[in-house]
Design a protein around this motif. Structure first.
Motif, PDB file in Angstrom:
ATOM      1  N   ARG A 152       0.831  -1.208   0.000  1.00 49.97           N
ATOM      2  CA  ARG A 152       0.000   0.000   0.000  1.00 49.97           C
ATOM      3  C   ARG A 152       0.865   1.257   0.000  1.00 49.97           C
ATOM      4  O   ARG A 152       0.570   2.238  -0.697  1.00 49.97           O
ATOM      5  CB  ARG A 152      -0.909  -0.008   1.224  1.00 49.97           C
ATOM      6  N   TYR A 153       1.951   1.224   0.767  1.00 49.88           N
ATOM      7  CA  TYR A 153       2.855   2.379   0.808  1.00 49.88           C
ATOM      8  C   TYR A 153       3.487   2.620  -0.556  1.00 49.88           C
ATOM      9  O   TYR A 153       3.543   3.764  -1.030  1.00 49.88           O
ATOM     10  CB  TYR A 153       3.928   2.144   1.861  1.00 49.88           C
ATOM     11  N   CYS A 154       3.944   1.545  -1.218  1.00 48.87           N
ATOM     12  CA  CYS A 154       4.544   1.697  -2.557  1.00 48.87           C
ATOM     13  C   CYS A 154       3.521   2.217  -3.555  1.00 48.87           C
ATOM     14  O   CYS A 154       3.836   3.071  -4.389  1.00 48.87           O
ATOM     15  CB  CYS A 154       5.122   0.350  -3.014  1.00 48.87           C
ATOM     16  N   TRP A 155       2.269   1.701  -3.466  1.00 49.57           N
ATOM     17  CA  TRP A 155       1.233   2.156  -4.404  1.00 49.57           C
ATOM     18  C   TRP A 155       0.914   3.632  -4.185  1.00 49.57           C
ATOM     19  O   TRP A 155       0.787   4.397  -5.149  1.00 49.57           O
ATOM     20  CB  TRP A 155      -0.012   1.304  -4.215  1.00 49.57           C
ATOM     21  N   LEU A 156       0.770   4.039  -2.935  1.00 44.81           N
ATOM     22  CA  LEU A 156       0.491   5.447  -2.650  1.00 44.81           C
ATOM     23  C   LEU A 156       1.639   6.347  -3.099  1.00 44.81           C
ATOM     24  O   LEU A 156       1.411   7.453  -3.616  1.00 44.81           O
ATOM     25  CB  LEU A 156       0.235   5.642  -1.153  1.00 44.81           C
ATOM     26  N   ARG A 157       2.841   5.878  -2.921  1.00 46.71           N
ATOM     27  CA  ARG A 157       3.996   6.676  -3.355  1.00 46.71           C
ATOM     28  C   ARG A 157       4.011   6.832  -4.869  1.00 46.71           C
ATOM     29  O   ARG A 157       4.295   7.920  -5.391  1.00 46.71           O
ATOM     30  CB  ARG A 157       5.269   5.998  -2.874  1.00 46.71           C
ATOM     31  N   ARG A 158       3.674   5.755  -5.583  1.00 47.36           N
ATOM     32  CA  ARG A 158       3.633   5.834  -7.047  1.00 47.36           C
ATOM     33  C   ARG A 158       2.514   6.761  -7.506  1.00 47.36           C
ATOM     34  O   ARG A 158       2.698   7.552  -8.442  1.00 47.36           O
ATOM     35  CB  ARG A 158       3.429   4.442  -7.619  1.00 47.36           C
ATOM     36  N   GLN A 159       1.349   6.663  -6.843  1.00 49.63           N
ATOM     37  CA  GLN A 159       0.249   7.545  -7.197  1.00 49.63           C
ATOM     38  C   GLN A 159       0.611   9.010  -6.955  1.00 49.63           C
ATOM     39  O   GLN A 159       0.268   9.894  -7.748  1.00 49.63           O
ATOM     40  CB  GLN A 159      -0.996   7.181  -6.373  1.00 49.63           C
ATOM     41  N   ALA A 160       1.301   9.289  -5.885  1.00 52.81           N
ATOM     42  CA  ALA A 160       1.721  10.657  -5.609  1.00 52.81           C
ATOM     43  C   ALA A 160       2.689  11.160  -6.661  1.00 52.81           C
ATOM     44  O   ALA A 160       2.618  12.321  -7.101  1.00 52.81           O
ATOM     45  CB  ALA A 160       2.356  10.726  -4.220  1.00 52.81           C
ATOM     46  N   ALA A 161       3.608  10.284  -7.111  1.00 51.89           N
ATOM     47  CA  ALA A 161       4.549  10.686  -8.159  1.00 51.89           C
ATOM     48  C   ALA A 161       3.816  10.986  -9.463  1.00 51.89           C
ATOM     49  O   ALA A 161       4.118  11.975 -10.148  1.00 51.89           O
ATOM     50  CB  ALA A 161       5.595   9.591  -8.360  1.00 51.89           C
ATOM     51  N   LEU A 162       2.847  10.127  -9.812  1.00 54.78           N
ATOM     52  CA  LEU A 162       2.073  10.378 -11.034  1.00 54.78           C
ATOM     53  C   LEU A 162       1.272  11.665 -10.917  1.00 54.78           C
ATOM     54  O   LEU A 162       1.152  12.426 -11.898  1.00 54.78           O
ATOM     55  CB  LEU A 162       1.134   9.190 -11.297  1.00 54.78           C
TER      56      LEU A 162
END
Length: 248
Positions: free
Chosen positions: A180-190
């Motif tokens: 979940r942390y990796c997914w949220l981080r990727r979403q924030a980058a996008l």
């Protein structure tokens, strides 16, 4: 009491003393703790733990007494006594050469070890502690079971199973939070990238408009220059035509 004599009521002072003795200064009892039961294999050794709680500091006159009641027996016999800082092993019974003192009164510990266990050792062991002036309290008992091979207790197996299940659950939760942390981080980058692209599109029309604003006077100047050049060429052509007519 004679008839007609005035009835005597309890003295208020006596009532206060009675109340203080029963409520304000209750008798404090020593509390002794042992295991409920212990298991041992034939020929091995087992530790009989005994500890206590007392409202008094550990006294120099503290004493520990261990008694043993055989399985199916009625009478308990004394097998060990600790007093005046010295352990005393009773010379009667089968434990006289197999008991070892491992306790420490400073740590409120009165434990003993029984070596070379045998089936005849099955029974109930009672620990009694006196810590003057705290000498009132109940004893505590532990039951010893001697086996050919110590069986695995159901509680140990159940605890191991529960511990394993909890470990798996914690591992899955940790994996879930990492994903979940990796997914949220990727979403924030996008999201940051899209925001940057939108800001770039907003600034680009403004730049084009400014470029067009700068280009407009240049175009007008070029048009004026072309018009003036055309007018001059027309005047020259007209002058040449008139001069030719005059020559004729």
């Amino acid at each position: 009491m004679a008839p007609g004599a005035p009835s005597s009521s309890p003295s208020p002072i006596l009532a206060v003393l009675l109340f203080s003795s029963l409520v304000l200064s209750p008798a404090q009892a020593i509390v002794v703790y042992t295991d409920r039961e212990v298991h041992g294999a034939v020929g091995s050794r087992v530790t009989l733990h005994c500890s206590f709680w007392s409202s008094e500091w550990v006294s120099d006159d503290i004493s520990f007494t261990w008694r043993y009641q055989p399985e199916g027996g009625r009478d308990a016999i004394s097998i060990f006594h600790y007093a005046k800082g010295q352990p005393y092993i009773d010379e009667v019974g089968t434990f006289k050469e197999r008991i070892q003192w491992v306790g420490d009164p400073r740590w409120k510990d009165g434990s003993i070890v029984i070596h070379n266990l045998d089936y005849s050792d099955n029974g109930t062991f009672t620990c009694d502690v006196k810590n003057p002036p705290d000498i009132v309290g109940k004893t505590s008992q532990v039951t010893l079971y001697v086996f050919e091979k110590v069986p695995t207790r159901y509680g140990v197996v159940l605890g191991a199973v529960i511990g394993g299940v909890l470990g798996v659950v914690l591992l899955l939760l940790l994996l879930f939070y990492v994903v979940r942390y990796c997914w949220l981080r990727r979403q924030a980058a996008l999201q940051r990238r899209l925001s940057a692209m939108e800001k770039g599109k907003l600034h680009k029309p403004g730049k084009d408009a400014s470029k067009r604003g700068r280009q407009t006077p240049v175009l007008y100047a070029m048009l004026d220059h072309s018009r003036s050049t055309k007018a001059v060429s027309e005047k020259k052509a007209k002058g040449l035509g008139e001069s030719r007519k005059d020559k004729k």
